[in-house]
Design an enzyme around this catalytic site. Structure first.
Site: not given
Length: 292
Positions: A105, A262, A107, A267, A204
């Site tokens: 995941d 987030h 960011e 996550d 992603d």
């Protein structure tokens, strides 16, 4: 031979001290007839025990696997809130198609209105054992953005990542090299080992990573080109689309949210917990991405 600890719902019939009266409507019943009646009752009970109970047991397992936790008992809900999938988790766990799931995941840099290009600033991966659905290894690095090196207040508020967490960190190219080293160390590059990435959505690996690699002129490793979209898997298993992503999936499965929304690593932990819950209910994960 009857196994101890097996199905017992009809077993009690087999153990009853049967008493057949010696008189029926005022007439004497011979001993041989009484013995035949006892044998008939015991034989009938044994047949019921063998034929009916497996069907009842299979029906119960199906219900436990596919009905949402909110329809379960209070006790089941409490177990789920502590990370236990369901009562089915204690009795059955069907094998998955993959040896390992690689939960990922990202960011990335962001703002309102959105900045372009976005750059990955957190790169976490959890190695999830496909047999036990437990986390075996973690890769986690922050990444130095180069196009927009200064994080915006919006980005920091959304992700919890502050400037000091990315300053001086490796570039995306360096992080990708370390990912490859980690994959090799974990045995994930062995052709006999089946593994696949899992993400919450297609962004992603369909948009973010290939888009940034194209911008920087970097190759994308083949193992990043197939994945499982957890939102699709959840909708297949539960019959509803999780519009709000992880929040809806946790709510639908009566799971507590782990950590901060987030945060890339948090996550990933939520994705792993949701996968474990669905797997314990009997769901088999399959690739959802289309070939590049």
């Amino acid at each position: 031979m009857r196994r101890e600890g097996g199905n017992r719902s009809c077993g009690w019939l087999l153990r009853l001290p049967l008493r057949v009266s010696s008189r029926v409507r005022g007439r004497e019943v011979p001993d041989a007839a009484r013995c035949s009646m006892v044998a008939l009752v015991r034989t009938t009970a044994a047949r019921l025990h063998l034929k009916l109970l497996p069907r009842a047991r299979n029906t119960l397992r199906s219900l436990l696997r596919f009905f949402p936790q909110r329809y379960g008992s209070t006790t089941t809900g409490k177990l789920a809130s502590h990370g236990f999938a369901s009562m089915a988790a204690m009795s059955s766990f069907p094998p998955q198609r993959y040896h390992y799931f690689l939960v990922l995941d990202f960011e990335a840099t962001c703002d309102k209105p959105q900045i372009h290009p976005q750059e990955i600033i957190e790169f976490p991966i959890l190695k999830l054992n496909g047999r036990t659905m437990e986390i075996e290894s973690t890769f986690h690095m922050y990444v130095q953005p180069v196009v927009h090196p200064q994080l915006t207040p919006f980005c920091t508020e959304l992700t919890g990542i502050i400037q000091a967490m990315v300053d001086g960190q490796p570039s995306l190219q360096q992080v990708l090299e370390r990912v490859d080293e980690w994959m090799a160390k974990e045995g994930l590059l062995d052709p006999s080992v089946k593994s696949i990435f899992v993400t919450c959505g297609d962004w992603d690996l369909k948009v973010m990573l290939p888009g940034q690699c194209q911008y920087l002129g970097l190759p994308v490793a083949d193992y990043f080109k197939q994945w499982i979209n957890l939102k699709k898997a959840y909708s297949f298993a539960m019959g509803s689309w999780p519009k709000n992503g992880l929040l809806d999936m946790n709510k639908g499965l009566n799971l507590q949210h782990i950590g901060r929304p987030h945060s890339g690593i948090d996550d990933c932990k939520n994705i792993a917990n949701i996968m474990k819950t669905l797997a314990h209910r009997g769901f088999i994960f399959k690739q959802t991405s289309k070939p590049f």
